[in-house]
Each structure stands twice: as C-alpha cells, then as structure tokens.
Design a protein around this motif. Structure first.
Motif, mmCIF file in Angstrom:
data_model
loop_
_atom_site.group_PDB
_atom_site.id
_atom_site.type_symbol
_atom_site.label_atom_id
_atom_site.label_comp_id
_atom_site.label_asym_id
_atom_site.label_seq_id
_atom_site.Cartn_x
_atom_site.Cartn_y
_atom_site.Cartn_z
ATOM 1 N N GLY A 1 26.154 -25.995 22.128
ATOM 2 C CA GLY A 1 27.478 -25.396 22.015
ATOM 3 C C GLY A 1 27.514 -23.892 22.212
ATOM 4 N N LEU A 2 26.389 -23.297 22.633
ATOM 5 C CA LEU A 2 26.337 -21.846 22.846
ATOM 6 C C LEU A 2 26.676 -21.517 24.295
ATOM 7 C CD1 LEU A 2 23.062 -20.950 20.887
ATOM 8 C CD2 LEU A 2 25.433 -20.640 20.125
ATOM 9 N N SER A 3 27.320 -20.391 24.505
ATOM 10 C CA SER A 3 27.736 -19.968 25.838
ATOM 11 C C SER A 3 26.538 -19.744 26.746
ATOM 12 C CB SER A 3 28.546 -18.671 25.746
ATOM 13 O OG SER A 3 29.673 -18.842 24.917
ATOM 14 N N GLY A 4 26.763 -19.886 28.050
ATOM 15 C CA GLY A 4 25.702 -19.722 29.037
ATOM 16 C C GLY A 4 25.067 -18.349 29.033
ATOM 17 N N TRP A 5 25.873 -17.299 28.777
ATOM 18 C CA TRP A 5 25.303 -15.950 28.791
ATOM 19 C C TRP A 5 24.285 -15.763 27.667
ATOM 20 C CZ3 TRP A 5 25.899 -12.712 24.584
ATOM 21 C CH2 TRP A 5 26.959 -12.957 23.709
ATOM 22 N N ARG A 6 24.478 -16.482 26.553
ATOM 23 C CA ARG A 6 23.525 -16.383 25.441
ATOM 24 C C ARG A 6 22.178 -17.012 25.834
ATOM 25 N NH1 ARG A 6 26.144 -14.866 20.766
ATOM 26 N NH2 ARG A 6 28.422 -15.097 20.770
ATOM 27 N N TRP A 7 22.231 -18.179 26.463
ATOM 28 C CA TRP A 7 20.991 -18.831 26.891
ATOM 29 C C TRP A 7 20.291 -18.040 28.001
ATOM 30 C CZ3 TRP A 7 18.533 -21.891 23.966
ATOM 31 C CH2 TRP A 7 19.209 -22.725 23.066
ATOM 32 N N MET A 8 21.081 -17.337 28.808
ATOM 33 C CA MET A 8 20.481 -16.506 29.848
ATOM 34 C C MET A 8 19.571 -15.447 29.229
ATOM 35 S SD MET A 8 22.294 -13.840 32.483
ATOM 36 C CE MET A 8 22.691 -12.792 31.086
ATOM 37 N N PHE A 9 20.058 -14.761 28.186
ATOM 38 C CA PHE A 9 19.233 -13.747 27.520
ATOM 39 C C PHE A 9 17.986 -14.368 26.903
ATOM 40 C CE2 PHE A 9 23.256 -11.185 27.268
ATOM 41 C CZ PHE A 9 22.781 -10.075 27.942
ATOM 42 N N CYS A 10 18.135 -15.547 26.307
ATOM 43 C CA CYS A 10 16.995 -16.232 25.678
ATOM 44 C C CYS A 10 15.934 -16.595 26.712
ATOM 45 C CB CYS A 10 17.495 -17.481 24.963
ATOM 46 S SG CYS A 10 16.174 -18.549 24.342
ATOM 47 N N ILE A 11 16.349 -17.264 27.772
ATOM 48 C CA ILE A 11 15.414 -17.755 28.793
ATOM 49 C C ILE A 11 14.711 -16.608 29.509
ATOM 50 C CG2 ILE A 11 15.286 -18.971 31.014
ATOM 51 C CD1 ILE A 11 17.597 -20.776 29.925
ATOM 52 N N GLU A 12 15.456 -15.544 29.827
ATOM 53 C CA GLU A 12 14.886 -14.445 30.619
ATOM 54 C C GLU A 12 14.072 -13.468 29.775
ATOM 55 O OE1 GLU A 12 18.107 -12.824 32.914
ATOM 56 O OE2 GLU A 12 18.242 -14.611 34.189
ATOM 57 N N ALA A 13 14.080 -13.615 28.451
ATOM 58 C CA ALA A 13 13.243 -12.770 27.588
ATOM 59 C C ALA A 13 11.818 -13.293 27.492
ATOM 60 C CB ALA A 13 13.857 -12.699 26.188
ATOM 61 N N ILE A 14 11.642 -14.591 27.668
ATOM 62 C CA ILE A 14 10.320 -15.212 27.493
ATOM 63 C C ILE A 14 9.256 -14.646 28.445
ATOM 64 C CG2 ILE A 14 9.051 -17.400 27.650
ATOM 65 C CD1 ILE A 14 11.645 -18.772 26.637
ATOM 66 N N PRO A 15 9.545 -14.458 29.749
ATOM 67 C CA PRO A 15 8.517 -13.917 30.647
ATOM 68 C C PRO A 15 7.983 -12.544 30.232
ATOM 69 C CG PRO A 15 10.295 -14.872 31.929
ATOM 70 C CD PRO A 15 10.762 -14.861 30.497
ATOM 71 N N ALA A 16 8.822 -11.699 29.638
ATOM 72 C CA ALA A 16 8.369 -10.367 29.213
ATOM 73 C C ALA A 16 7.318 -10.480 28.117
ATOM 74 C CB ALA A 16 9.555 -9.536 28.735
ATOM 75 N N ILE A 17 7.550 -11.351 27.158
ATOM 76 C CA ILE A 17 6.604 -11.530 26.046
ATOM 77 C C ILE A 17 5.288 -12.108 26.552
ATOM 78 C CG2 ILE A 17 6.221 -12.708 23.852
ATOM 79 C CD1 ILE A 17 9.313 -12.662 23.474
ATOM 80 N N VAL A 18 5.377 -13.117 27.410
ATOM 81 C CA VAL A 18 4.171 -13.734 27.979
ATOM 82 C C VAL A 18 3.391 -12.723 28.820
ATOM 83 C CG1 VAL A 18 3.318 -15.506 29.564
ATOM 84 C CG2 VAL A 18 5.168 -16.050 27.968
ATOM 85 N N ALA A 19 4.100 -11.955 29.660
ATOM 86 C CA ALA A 19 3.444 -10.966 30.517
ATOM 87 C C ALA A 19 2.771 -9.874 29.700
ATOM 88 C CB ALA A 19 4.464 -10.342 31.470
ATOM 89 N N GLY A 20 3.346 -9.527 28.556
ATOM 90 C CA GLY A 20 2.729 -8.528 27.681
ATOM 91 C C GLY A 20 1.371 -8.986 27.176
ATOM 92 N N VAL A 21 1.289 -10.246 26.797
ATOM 93 C CA VAL A 21 0.014 -10.799 26.322
ATOM 94 C C VAL A 21 -1.013 -10.830 27.456
ATOM 95 C CG1 VAL A 21 -1.101 -12.850 25.351
ATOM 96 C CG2 VAL A 21 1.169 -12.169 24.546
ATOM 97 N N VAL A 22 -0.571 -11.214 28.656
ATOM 98 C CA VAL A 22 -1.473 -11.266 29.810
ATOM 99 C C VAL A 22 -1.994 -9.872 30.152
ATOM 100 C CG1 VAL A 22 -1.620 -11.775 32.280
ATOM 101 C CG2 VAL A 22 -0.379 -13.332 30.761
ATOM 102 N N THR A 23 -1.138 -8.858 30.026
ATOM 103 C CA THR A 23 -1.506 -7.481 30.374
ATOM 104 C C THR A 23 -2.729 -6.999 29.613
ATOM 105 O OG1 THR A 23 0.771 -6.880 30.947
ATOM 106 C CG2 THR A 23 -0.700 -5.075 30.333
ATOM 107 N N ILE A 24 -2.802 -7.326 28.347
ATOM 108 C CA ILE A 24 -3.906 -6.849 27.514
ATOM 109 C C ILE A 24 -5.255 -7.364 28.019
ATOM 110 C CG2 ILE A 24 -4.054 -8.682 25.778
ATOM 111 C CD1 ILE A 24 -3.876 -4.961 24.944
ATOM 112 N N PHE A 25 -5.251 -8.506 28.712
ATOM 113 C CA PHE A 25 -6.492 -9.077 29.239
ATOM 114 C C PHE A 25 -6.729 -8.705 30.708
ATOM 115 C CE2 PHE A 25 -5.138 -11.985 25.848
ATOM 116 C CZ PHE A 25 -6.269 -11.978 25.055
ATOM 117 N N TYR A 26 -5.655 -8.357 31.434
ATOM 118 C CA TYR A 26 -5.770 -8.182 32.883
ATOM 119 C C TYR A 26 -6.027 -6.723 33.308
ATOM 120 C CZ TYR A 26 -4.772 -8.875 37.852
ATOM 121 O OH TYR A 26 -4.879 -8.930 39.216
#
Length: 446
Positions: free
Chosen positions: A178-203
């Motif tokens: 029941g949440l608006s599409g713009w809310r899910w957009m922020f949720c979905i597009e935030a995940i790659p930043a967190i994952v990439a941050g973890v990868v950066t520390i090793f790469y």
C-alpha cells in the motif's frame, strides 16, 4: 636514451596505464553511477511525491537546495579525512552512510521530514566526488588524467540513462504494502550504495605499493613518472608546502571555483527539474515515457563527454576545451528561448545538456596541475564545495522563477552564468595550463 630503451619504456607505460584503467576506472564508474542515481531520483519522485505531500514548486526548490548545506559545510573536512585515513576506508563510509539516508527517505511523511533527510544526505555524500578525483590523480599521469576523469564522469549522463527508466517504472508499477511507488524507488535504489560501500573496503588500495595487480616494474615506473611530474611543475612543488589556510588564499582556486559554479548551476537545475520540464513540454507522457524520453539527451552527452575528454588529452589542452562547452550550452539556452516549437526546444535542450556535461572532464583535469598532495585534496574539495553552493542558489531561485514567471525565466538565468563562466575560463593562466603540454614534450625529447 637509445631507441631500444625508449621502446621498452613506452611499452612499460602502455602496459601500466592499461592495467590501472582496467582495475580502477570501471569500479569508479559504477560507484559514481550509484551516486548520481541516488542524487537525481528526488527529481523523479517529485512527479507524484509533491502532490501526495502537498509540496509546491518553491518548496521543492528549497528541498532540492538543502542537500547542498551539509554538502558544502562538510566537503573540505571530508577530504581532509580521506587524505588522513585513506581513500578505501573513507569512500566506504561515504557510500554506506548515504545509502542509509537514502533508504530512510521512503518513510518521509511531510515537508519537515524531507528537510532533515535532504540535509543529512548532503552531509553523508560530502567529499565523494573530489575524493575520487584526488584518488585518480595519484594513479594517472597528467596526460592521461582528462581521459580517466572523462570515463569516470560518464557516470553522470549514464546514471540518467539507467536511472530515468528504472525510477519512473518503479514509481508507476511498484506499490507494495500500500506504499506509493516513489517510496519504494528510494528503498530499492539505496541498496546498491550500501553494498558497494562494503565491496570498496576490499577492492580499493590506498597507495601504489599495495596494488597486487601491478607488477614490480610497473609500480616503479608509475611512482617515478608521478614524481617526475611533480618535480617538473614548480607550482605543484610550491603547493605541496601550502597549509590548508594557504590553499584557501590561492587565487586560481577561486577562479576555478567560479567556473565550476557556472557548470553546477545548469547541471543541477536540469538534473532536478528536467522531469517536470519534460512533463510541461508534453503533458500526455506517462511516468515511464518521461523516463525513457530523458535518456536521449544524456546518452548523447555521455558520448560527447568521452570524445571531448580524449580530444583534450590528445592536444594536451584544458582551458579552451572547458570554455567551448560553456559556449555551446549558452547557444542551447538561446535556441530554447528563441523557439516555441516543442521538437526544436527539445533539440536545443540536448545541445544545452551536451555543453553542460561535455566540459566536465577537461575542467577537472586542471586543478591537479596547480596543486599536489594535501593541497590537492583540500583544493579539490574547496572547488567542489563552494561551487556546489550554486546548487543551493539555483534550486531556490528556480523554484521561485518557475512558480512566478515560467520556465523561460529559468533558461535566461542559467544562460547568463554560462556566458560568465566562458569568459572566466578563457582568463585562466594560459602558461600554467600549457605546462601539461610542455611536460609531455620534455619527456618525448628526453
């Protein structure tokens, strides 16, 4: 040096630079694409978020500009910390923190929530771009730098090519729980930043000696080449002795800052307001169609940015390559104002975006010609931070202009600064920028 020695040195150079490009640039490109998707998705959210939360054009302009408050204040301290603790750890911190803040945006329920989130996002992201440019300057010799930066900065238009259709598709088609599409957009597009941050520390690695992907002779050549450039440039040697206070007093820093200020004014306005501008040009377009439509100018801008950066490196010239693009963007604004035809205005918009983004790599190849070591880290942060204040000004001004006088007043406002940026660029010290060319010629004659 005999011919055999020159050929061997040339082969070593090509091999080393090729390895650096393959290992560093694709990863940096991905990081910056993630950055700009998370920065620009606010503009797509506005297509439905503004109505849902009761946000006016002026209020949206203020919210867009608030990002730059934390960004400007924390830009220089962030780059000082990057220099002290190392790029690997600090870039990881930046990515993870802005990913978390971006994720929190999905829970915003009113204007006040968005005010706090936008300021926090600016604080979290502060130092990322100048930190990356600073990091690249310690892996790429001067004659390769504009090419490297142009590849890295392809992320800006590519992020729109990728992010525009994805963001608008999610907004139109994802309304889970029941949440608006713009809310899910922020949720979905935030995940790659967190994952990439973890990868950066090793790469990433913080210095040449730690690069396991370079051979010993390649490490030796790169260290010697970068040191030779420092020794050949007296201004750089002087800048190495600059304190942070001295760097703030360096006149060329403020000339470069104003030039980038003019780029930022236009670039940020189009990034944050383009979906609404396109919607205004063609009311019948769906959210997904707007996203697809916006990919056209940014695809052309990406191609231009790479070609123009390579051209700048081939001719070892930065000043006019930067200035010409500001002139092209000025021409684009004039064309938009002179025509009432929707198709012609969209073509003019393509030319404007091409000009505003095409000069980025050439511009960012200049500051590290004047500065080195900590002065470079601080100088790059000063340029990016104070010029980014243009984002604060432009989005507030544009919100007011759009509401009171219409979109043409916005284009006039941006055109004035494109013209001013052109004239300030051509007034930059010619002999200092030409030092790139003379350094390369000196080496070829050795």
């Amino acid at each position: 040096m005999n011919k055999i020695g020159i050929l061997m040195d040339s082969d070593l150079e090509k091999r080393t630079v090729s390895r650096i490009k393959k290992h560093i640039l694709p990863f940096m490109l991905i990081l910056y694409i993630i950055c700009y998707i998370d920065r620009s998705n606010f503009s797509y959210a506005a297509l439905t978020m503004n109505k849902e939360l009761g946000i006016s054009s002026a209020a949206f302009g203020l919210l867009s500009s608030l990002f730059f408050i934390g960004y400007v204040i924390f830009e220089v301290p962030s780059n000082v910390m990057l220099h002290k603790v190392g790029a690997r750890k600090w870039i990881c911190r930046i990515l993870v923190s802005w990913g978390i803040v971006s994720f929190i945006t999905m829970f915003a329920d009113n204007f006040v929530h968005l005010v706090a989130i936008r300021i926090l996002l600016g604080i979290a992201e502060a130092g990322f771009f100048p930190g990356i440019v600073y990091y690249l300057s310690y892996w790429f010799p001067e004659k390769e730098r504009a090419k490297a930066i142009s590849f890295f900065m392809l992320a800006i238009p590519i992020s729109s090519v990728i992010g525009s259709p994805i963001s608008t598709w999610v907004m139109q088609n994802v309304q889970w729980m029941g949440l608006s599409g713009w809310r899910w957009m922020f949720c979905i597009e935030a995940i790659p930043a967190i994952v990439a941050g973890v990868v950066t520390i090793f790469y990433l690695v913080d210095d040449i000696d730690k690069a396991k992907w370079l051979q010993s002779d390649e490490k030796a050549w790169l260290k010697a080449e970068l040191q030779r450039e420092i020794d050949a440039n007296k201004d750089k040697m002087k800048s190495e002795q600059m304190s942070i206070k001295d760097t703030f007093k360096y006149p060329i820093i403020w000339q470069l800052t104003f030039v980038y200020f003019c780029y930022v004014l236009g670039g940020n306005v189009l990034m944050l307001w383009l979906p609404q501008i396109v919607k205004g040009l063609a009311q019948s377009l769906s959210l997904t169609s707007i996203g697809v439509f916006i990919t056209i100018p940014y695809t052309i801008a990406a191609i231009t940015m790479y070609i123009w950066g390579r051209h700048s490196d081939i001719h070892n010239e930065r000043r006019w390559h930067t200035a010409i693009m500001l002139l092209i963007s000025t021409g684009g604004f004039i064309m938009i104002l002179a025509s009432s035809n929707v198709i012609l205005r969209f073509v003019a918009l393509i030319i404007t975006i091409l000009g505003l983004y095409g000069g980025y790599p050439c511009f960012w190849a200049m500051p590290t010609v004047f500065l080195a070591e900590e002065a470079a880290a601080v100088g790059l942060a000063i340029i990016n931070a104070f010029a980014s204040f243009g984002g604060f000004i432009s989005n507030n001004v544009v919100g007011i202009l759009m509401g009171r006088y219409g979109v043409n007043s916005v284009f006039i406002f941006l055109m004035i600064f494109s013209i001013l940026g052109f004239f300030v660029t051509i007034k930059l010290p010619k002999e200092k920028v030409k030092s790139i060319r003379s350094n390369v010629n000196d080496r070829q004659g050795a």
